[in-house]
Design an enzyme around this catalytic site. Structure first.
Site, PDB file in Angstrom:
ATOM      1  N   SER A 173       0.841  -1.204   0.000  1.00 17.32           N
ATOM      2  CA  SER A 173       0.000   0.000   0.000  1.00 17.32           C
ATOM      3  C   SER A 173       0.880   1.260   0.000  1.00 17.32           C
ATOM      4  CB  SER A 173      -0.947  -0.056   1.209  1.00 17.32           C
ATOM      5  OG  SER A 173      -1.905   0.965   1.133  1.00 17.32           O
ATOM      6  N   ASP A 206      -8.448  -5.109  -6.198  1.00 18.78           N
ATOM      7  CA  ASP A 206      -8.267  -3.920  -5.366  1.00 18.78           C
ATOM      8  C   ASP A 206      -8.526  -2.671  -6.192  1.00 18.78           C
ATOM      9  OD1 ASP A 206      -7.402  -2.000  -3.506  1.00 18.78           O
ATOM     10  OD2 ASP A 206      -5.317  -2.193  -4.151  1.00 18.78           O
ATOM     11  N   HIS A 211      -6.524  -5.533  -1.739  1.00 19.19           N
ATOM     12  CA  HIS A 211      -5.462  -4.546  -1.542  1.00 19.19           C
ATOM     13  C   HIS A 211      -4.261  -5.152  -0.815  1.00 19.19           C
ATOM     14  CE1 HIS A 211      -3.700  -0.644  -1.261  1.00 19.19           C
ATOM     15  NE2 HIS A 211      -3.795  -0.578   0.048  1.00 19.19           N
TER      16      HIS A 211
END
Lengths: 479, 479
Positions: free
Chosen positions: B190, B403, B456
């Protein structure tokens, strides 16, 4: 009094004539041509069935003894007023037990390791029969328990199958006059998308020329429907790219070299062939029915498994379409349930309970794809959609959005090609506060909906969402 | 002999000088500045931990007392030779416990209804610590149990956080000289995508100018990494369209009216704003971390829940970023586990076991997004990728393909922009005979991989697939 008597006589006469005509109609459509039995219990299910199940046969071609088998499940809500759904499964050649046991029917196989005893049946809490009467039909002939005793009778096509299905519906209704007034919907999924619109057209034509019985046709419903196989297959390459299965570069190269045609490829177009080989490398081991689920192949029948084991070469040829397939799937695979259906539907006790006629279908196959004599004689069903929805029949077309067989956006494309104006713009629809998918309503009462995370047979993957979608649509509510 | 003696004397001298330099270095980087403790057991986990866990603090700015907290898990395989992974979680502001307990660490919370007692911990069979030593770091300051006692020390930025992380790594290694020779990888997911490449660059620069200790840096790994937030946010609209969340018509209209800019929109561009409102209607209730999972919102902390209940308005302001959030999620929601982490990490017994310093962090928050003083001063990290991979550091960039936060194809786009030649063309990679995702290898030892069906934080959704991907990459095998 004379006048009165005369009146009495003439009305009596009229009534007798009316009865006579109906009797003729009844005789033409009945007798040995239709059989039916009520099933109180089923092997594999503990206790009495908590819903009304009837099975039977309807002859749709007396001269060739073509018999279509059906399962009829009465609504668990209000059978007198709830709609009557006639459900067809695709293939062509897939038994409607697929819908009844894996999609929207009242039962399903308990997902447990097969130990040689009969698979266990459970109740489906999301059965569409909780709000509608469903008549599941094994069509065309050669599918499931439907059969013909003559070679000529075994041949069908898209249009012939539709005609026979129309005969089926009329005859069945004649034997079930209590359903004359229920709103009727013709429904199905996958390849049924080629045939259902023709059946609707045939019924509609019949209504216009006064065919009896009068049918209260309201519309139709189709899930991931085949509509134009060439266009659908061509669109797969774009679907795979959208979903991250093909690289941007490979799509661009294939578009350039194949010029938009990925199905009927010129064998001398080396660059295109090379690109399509690269596409195949990326997609070969995918599960096309749901690209996120494991690919577990197809299951074979117990009979063919035995044949392969016994190395009976003569009989082996009969199973030629099965012998190259993988062994019993892993328990974690969705098609483990498909395998269970073979053990269940080929069990003598089950066949007896269902009143399957002995000696008619040697081996029940979930999808008898290569075993039927079927001519695909309709290139696209869009013309039928256009024709019937302009006659004010309502329709719901839904697409499990992770299906590569009939990609959702190709369905959007042919719907767009109908040139209907948009009534309710593309928006999410919700179940339990979560997005179930997206929907748009067009003029002529046509609704399109995606089922988010659904596969080729959306209710198999998203049962609660699909039940709610169906319920709202049946009730004329917005999704 | 004299010569021999002389030689002995001079080597002894050299050795003493060497020891003195190392001692100075050690003192500069040690003392109260680093603390560490071995954890034998953890509240919530039955019995002794079957792996070696150490926690501690490293001071990365003595003058402002900036202390970064870490969890170090020794490899369950061969800690002496297995690589050393330094893992950073995104946000910025998300505790690294997120990775340790939900992604690739050795433990996870048993998914069971919270009954007031401490959540139960289970062993993760797909822990990456089965094949590598992992040093999980709460960074930047303000994240998890990392803290600063001064206001000035609480301020960080992408580049400052990277510098502090570099100091962290050097100091930690000085205290763990047994790991000097292990291959070292800097990893994270991320928002760590913005910082990890800078850390790698800083380490690489340090190696070039002879910083001690010498670091055996081999490369880096990033999952769904933020790289250029503006480009990523702009690409979301295309991702949503690809996935069937936006209609073709809406995308076309937005493209036409917004001219490719969907983030920094001219407020006078009415048509564009209207289109983006329609986009919002379609996406508002989606779960952006995995578009097929239910959207269950974020969970708040037990403390803020109590504050809200007590209607303590003064304190309520402290929780302003939490009070509008939904209540305890449904058990079926993935973030039910996130809620459990609040109860676990804020338990006094747990903090004592972890040797968290009393009074330093009043309340542990999984993602302290609004509570840190962080300047996002790097627009894009592609320049760092370019710089470090040209220095021959190997890299694995992977993308969970469901994601929406960092859409996989935007990651493909920036990798393509590096202009590296393709070494191994786009193809599926397999785990247990099933497609785990797709991969392509570029020059400069850069590998890109999608994780099919991943969100994600891909290892949270596809643990077995991600473990295998990581294992192969660490072993220099093709995926």
């Amino acid at each position: 009094m004379a006048g009165s008597n005369h009146f009495f006589t003439s009305t009596t006469m009229l009534y007798l004539v009316f009865l006579y005509v109906h009797l003729l109609l009844f005789l033409r459509f009945s007798g040995v041509a239709v059989s039916q039995s009520i099933i109180q219990s089923l092997p594999g299910f503990v206790g009495a069935l908590p819903f009304e199940l009837e099975t039977g046969y309807v002859s749709v071609d007396d001269s060739n003894d073509v018999q279509l088998f059906y399962y009829f499940v009465k609504s668990e809500n209000n059978p007198t007023e709830d709609p009557l759904i006639v459900w067809f499964t695709g293939g062509p050649g897939c038994s409607v037990l697929t819908a009844l046991m894996f999609e929207n029917g009242p039962l399903y196989f308990k997902h447990a390791k097969y130990n040689g005893s009969l698979p266990t049946l459970m109740l489906n809490p999301n059965s569409w029969t909780k709000i509608s009467n469903i008549l599941y039909v094994d069509a065309p002939v050669g599918t499931g328990f439907s059969y013909s005793r003559s070679l000529e009778g075994s041949f069908t096509s898209d249009t012939k199958s539709a005609k026979q299905s129309y005969i089926f519906i009329r005859k069945w209704l004649m034997h079930h006059p209590e359903f004359f007034s229920n709103p009727l919907y013709i429904c199905g999924d996958s390849y049924a998308g080629m045939v259902v619109p023709i059946i609707v057209q045939d019924i509609s034509d019949g209504i216009e020329i006064g065919h009896k019985p009068s049918i209260n046709l309201k519309g139709y419903l189709l899930g991931n429907p085949a509509t134009d196989r060439h266009a659908e297959l061509n669109s797969q390459i774009h679907f795979f790219h959208h979903m991250g299965i093909l690289s941007d570069e490979l799509l661009e190269s294939a578009k350039k070299h194949c010029k938009g045609e990925y199905v009927k490829v010129d064998p001398s177009n080396v660059q295109c062939i090379k690109d399509l080989q690269a596409v195949s490398q990326c997609t070969a081991k995918l599960n096309p029915s749901h690209i996120l689920e494991p690919s577990c192949g197809q299951v074979w029948t117990p009979k063919c498994k035995k044949i392969i084991r016994d190395r009976n070469l003569l009989e082996k040829n009969l199973c030629s379409n099965l012998i190259s397939l993988p062994p019993i799937p892993l328990l974690k695979c969705r098609n483990y349930g498909h395998m269970l259906s073979y053990y269940w539907a080929n069990n003598d006790g089950v066949r007896k309970a269902l009143n399957v006629r002995k000696g008619t279908v040697q081996e029940w196959t979930r999808c008898n794809l290569d075993g039927i004599n079927y001519l695909k004689n309709v290139k696209t069903s869009t013309g039928y959609h256009l024709s019937i929805s302009k006659r004010h029949y309502r329709s719901l077309i839904y697409s499990g959005d992770h299906d590569a067989n009939v990609p959702f956006f190709n369905t959007q494309t042919w719907i767009r090609s109908l040139n209907y104006s948009i009534i309710d713009e593309w928006r999410p629809w919700f179940v339990d506060g979560q997005i179930g998918g997206y929907t748009r309503t067009y003029a002529n009462q046509m609704t399109f909906a995606t089922v988010k995370g659904g596969g080729h047979t959306a209710p198999e993957y998203r049962p609660n969402e699909c039940f709610n979608m169906f319920k709202r649509w049946l009730s004329y509510e917005p999704l």
